[in-house]
Design a protein around this motif. Structure first.
Motif, PDB file in Angstrom:
ATOM      1  N   GLY A 124       0.791  -1.221   0.000  1.00  0.00           N
ATOM      2  CA  GLY A 124       0.000   0.000   0.000  1.00  0.00           C
ATOM      3  C   GLY A 124       0.824   1.272   0.000  1.00  0.00           C
ATOM      4  O   GLY A 124       0.279   2.365  -0.125  1.00  0.00           O
ATOM      5  N   THR A 125       2.151   1.152   0.124  1.00  0.00           N
ATOM      6  CA  THR A 125       3.003   2.341   0.111  1.00  0.00           C
ATOM      7  C   THR A 125       3.528   2.609  -1.296  1.00  0.00           C
ATOM      8  O   THR A 125       3.425   1.757  -2.181  1.00  0.00           O
ATOM      9  CB  THR A 125       4.202   2.187   1.071  1.00  0.00           C
ATOM     10  N   ARG A 126       4.064   3.786  -1.458  1.00  0.00           N
ATOM     11  CA  ARG A 126       4.721   4.202  -2.697  1.00  0.00           C
ATOM     12  C   ARG A 126       5.958   4.995  -2.306  1.00  0.00           C
ATOM     13  O   ARG A 126       6.028   5.511  -1.200  1.00  0.00           O
ATOM     14  CB  ARG A 126       3.791   5.100  -3.540  1.00  0.00           C
ATOM     15  N   PRO A 127       6.911   5.144  -3.206  1.00  0.00           N
ATOM     16  CA  PRO A 127       8.082   5.961  -2.875  1.00  0.00           C
ATOM     17  C   PRO A 127       7.651   7.405  -2.577  1.00  0.00           C
ATOM     18  O   PRO A 127       6.884   7.996  -3.329  1.00  0.00           O
ATOM     19  CB  PRO A 127       8.931   5.916  -4.142  1.00  0.00           C
ATOM     20  N   THR A 128       8.143   7.941  -1.464  1.00  0.00           N
ATOM     21  CA  THR A 128       7.804   9.317  -1.093  1.00  0.00           C
ATOM     22  C   THR A 128       9.024  10.227  -1.144  1.00  0.00           C
ATOM     23  O   THR A 128       8.880  11.439  -1.155  1.00  0.00           O
ATOM     24  CB  THR A 128       7.192   9.368   0.321  1.00  0.00           C
ATOM     25  N   ALA A 129      10.209   9.641  -1.156  1.00  0.00           N
ATOM     26  CA  ALA A 129      11.459  10.385  -1.244  1.00  0.00           C
ATOM     27  C   ALA A 129      12.514   9.471  -1.850  1.00  0.00           C
ATOM     28  O   ALA A 129      12.335   8.256  -1.902  1.00  0.00           O
ATOM     29  CB  ALA A 129      11.895  10.844   0.154  1.00  0.00           C
ATOM     30  N   ALA A 130      13.603  10.075  -2.280  1.00  0.00           N
ATOM     31  CA  ALA A 130      14.683   9.279  -2.848  1.00  0.00           C
ATOM     32  C   ALA A 130      15.322   8.419  -1.768  1.00  0.00           C
ATOM     33  O   ALA A 130      15.503   8.847  -0.630  1.00  0.00           O
ATOM     34  CB  ALA A 130      15.734  10.193  -3.479  1.00  0.00           C
ATOM     35  N   THR A 131      15.635   7.202  -2.127  1.00  0.00           N
ATOM     36  CA  THR A 131      16.327   6.287  -1.236  1.00  0.00           C
ATOM     37  C   THR A 131      17.817   6.623  -1.271  1.00  0.00           C
ATOM     38  O   THR A 131      18.392   6.787  -2.345  1.00  0.00           O
ATOM     39  CB  THR A 131      16.091   4.836  -1.691  1.00  0.00           C
ATOM     40  N   SER A 132      18.431   6.712  -0.111  1.00  0.00           N
ATOM     41  CA  SER A 132      19.854   7.056  -0.019  1.00  0.00           C
ATOM     42  C   SER A 132      20.731   5.852  -0.345  1.00  0.00           C
ATOM     43  O   SER A 132      20.268   4.701  -0.305  1.00  0.00           O
ATOM     44  CB  SER A 132      20.181   7.548   1.390  1.00  0.00           C
ATOM     45  N   GLN A 133      21.997   6.119  -0.610  1.00  0.00           N
ATOM     46  CA  GLN A 133      22.941   5.037  -0.875  1.00  0.00           C
ATOM     47  C   GLN A 133      23.085   4.138   0.351  1.00  0.00           C
ATOM     48  O   GLN A 133      23.221   2.927   0.232  1.00  0.00           O
ATOM     49  CB  GLN A 133      24.302   5.601  -1.290  1.00  0.00           C
ATOM     50  N   GLU A 134      23.000   4.730   1.551  1.00  0.00           N
ATOM     51  CA  GLU A 134      23.095   3.951   2.788  1.00  0.00           C
ATOM     52  C   GLU A 134      21.917   2.990   2.912  1.00  0.00           C
ATOM     53  O   GLU A 134      22.080   1.842   3.316  1.00  0.00           O
ATOM     54  CB  GLU A 134      23.152   4.882   4.011  1.00  0.00           C
ATOM     55  N   GLU A 135      20.723   3.469   2.560  1.00  0.00           N
ATOM     56  CA  GLU A 135      19.548   2.596   2.629  1.00  0.00           C
ATOM     57  C   GLU A 135      19.619   1.503   1.563  1.00  0.00           C
ATOM     58  O   GLU A 135      19.226   0.366   1.813  1.00  0.00           O
ATOM     59  CB  GLU A 135      18.262   3.401   2.475  1.00  0.00           C
ATOM     60  N   VAL A 136      20.135   1.828   0.401  1.00  0.00           N
ATOM     61  CA  VAL A 136      20.326   0.808  -0.644  1.00  0.00           C
ATOM     62  C   VAL A 136      21.260  -0.282  -0.116  1.00  0.00           C
ATOM     63  O   VAL A 136      20.995  -1.472  -0.292  1.00  0.00           O
ATOM     64  CB  VAL A 136      20.868   1.425  -1.947  1.00  0.00           C
ATOM     65  N   ALA A 137      22.332   0.133   0.563  1.00  0.00           N
ATOM     66  CA  ALA A 137      23.274  -0.845   1.125  1.00  0.00           C
ATOM     67  C   ALA A 137      22.582  -1.724   2.172  1.00  0.00           C
ATOM     68  O   ALA A 137      22.823  -2.942   2.222  1.00  0.00           O
ATOM     69  CB  ALA A 137      24.470  -0.128   1.737  1.00  0.00           C
ATOM     70  N   GLU A 138      21.723  -1.123   2.987  1.00  0.00           N
ATOM     71  CA  GLU A 138      20.989  -1.897   3.991  1.00  0.00           C
ATOM     72  C   GLU A 138      20.048  -2.895   3.318  1.00  0.00           C
ATOM     73  O   GLU A 138      19.967  -4.061   3.722  1.00  0.00           O
ATOM     74  CB  GLU A 138      20.204  -0.960   4.911  1.00  0.00           C
ATOM     75  N   LEU A 139      19.340  -2.448   2.293  1.00  0.00           N
ATOM     76  CA  LEU A 139      18.429  -3.346   1.573  1.00  0.00           C
ATOM     77  C   LEU A 139      19.210  -4.469   0.880  1.00  0.00           C
ATOM     78  O   LEU A 139      18.760  -5.618   0.871  1.00  0.00           O
ATOM     79  CB  LEU A 139      17.597  -2.564   0.561  1.00  0.00           C
ATOM     80  N   LYS A 140      20.366  -4.153   0.337  1.00  0.00           N
ATOM     81  CA  LYS A 140      21.198  -5.166  -0.315  1.00  0.00           C
ATOM     82  C   LYS A 140      21.598  -6.252   0.680  1.00  0.00           C
ATOM     83  O   LYS A 140      21.520  -7.439   0.383  1.00  0.00           O
ATOM     84  CB  LYS A 140      22.437  -4.502  -0.913  1.00  0.00           C
ATOM     85  N   GLU A 141      21.998  -5.835   1.861  1.00  0.00           N
ATOM     86  CA  GLU A 141      22.382  -6.794   2.909  1.00  0.00           C
ATOM     87  C   GLU A 141      21.186  -7.666   3.298  1.00  0.00           C
ATOM     88  O   GLU A 141      21.296  -8.883   3.400  1.00  0.00           O
ATOM     89  CB  GLU A 141      22.937  -6.022   4.109  1.00  0.00           C
ATOM     90  N   LEU A 142      20.025  -7.056   3.504  1.00  0.00           N
ATOM     91  CA  LEU A 142      18.824  -7.797   3.896  1.00  0.00           C
ATOM     92  C   LEU A 142      18.356  -8.738   2.784  1.00  0.00           C
ATOM     93  O   LEU A 142      17.864  -9.835   3.057  1.00  0.00           O
ATOM     94  CB  LEU A 142      17.700  -6.837   4.275  1.00  0.00           C
TER      95      LEU A 142
END
Length: 151
Positions: A74-92
């Motif tokens: 039910g969510t949508r992107p509301t702001a740009a994802t940071s490089q740090e968050e991309v790294a966290e998602l990659k790890e997960l």
């Protein structure tokens, strides 16, 4: 169950390829006609798996609440994802496969709360949840294959 886990591992490696082949700008771009972007789809499949498998089994899972709120159904992107968050998602993206398999084989999943998914699938057991998760991730991979044509 091992075949379902192998399918899931393959799927997650395909998602991992997106993180290595596209820039942060490309991952964040929402093309015209789409309601989300590449990185949102990756975050979404991560939190959806945790809800389907862990929360419905009465277990807390391994995704921080802040990420869950950003990428839950039910969510949508509301702001740009940071490089740090991309790294966290990659790890997960990868670590949660190994963690889920370890928890499964350790017998941590004892109960399962039956549920109807937003797409109308009845999920009655942990096995159903793992099978449905593979289906769900395949749907989002297809969406991403379309989005990549426009980034």
């Amino acid at each position: 169950m091992e075949s379902a886990f192998k399918i899931w591992e393959t799927s997650r490696n395909l998602y991992l390829d997106f993180l290595s082949k596209y820039t942060l700008e490309q991952l964040n771009k929402v093309p015209e006609g789409f309601s989300n972007n590449l990185i949102w789809n990756i975050g979404h499949i991560i939190v959806a798996q945790q809800a389907l498998v862990y929360k419905s089994s009465g277990l807390p899972g391994y995704v921080p609440d802040a990420l869950f709120e950003l990428y839950k159904p039910g969510t949508r992107p509301t702001a740009a994802t940071s490089q740090e968050e991309v790294a966290e998602l990659k790890e997960l993206l990868i670590s949660l496969v190994a963690q889920t398999k370890a928890d499964y084989y350790a017998g941590k999943f004892v109960t399962y709360k039956e549920r109807m998914t937003g797409t109308g699938f009845y999920v009655a057991s942990l096995t159903d949840a793992i099978q449905f998760n593979n289906y769900h991730e395949a749907l989002h991979l297809g969406v991403m294959m379309n989005i990549r044509k426009f980034v």
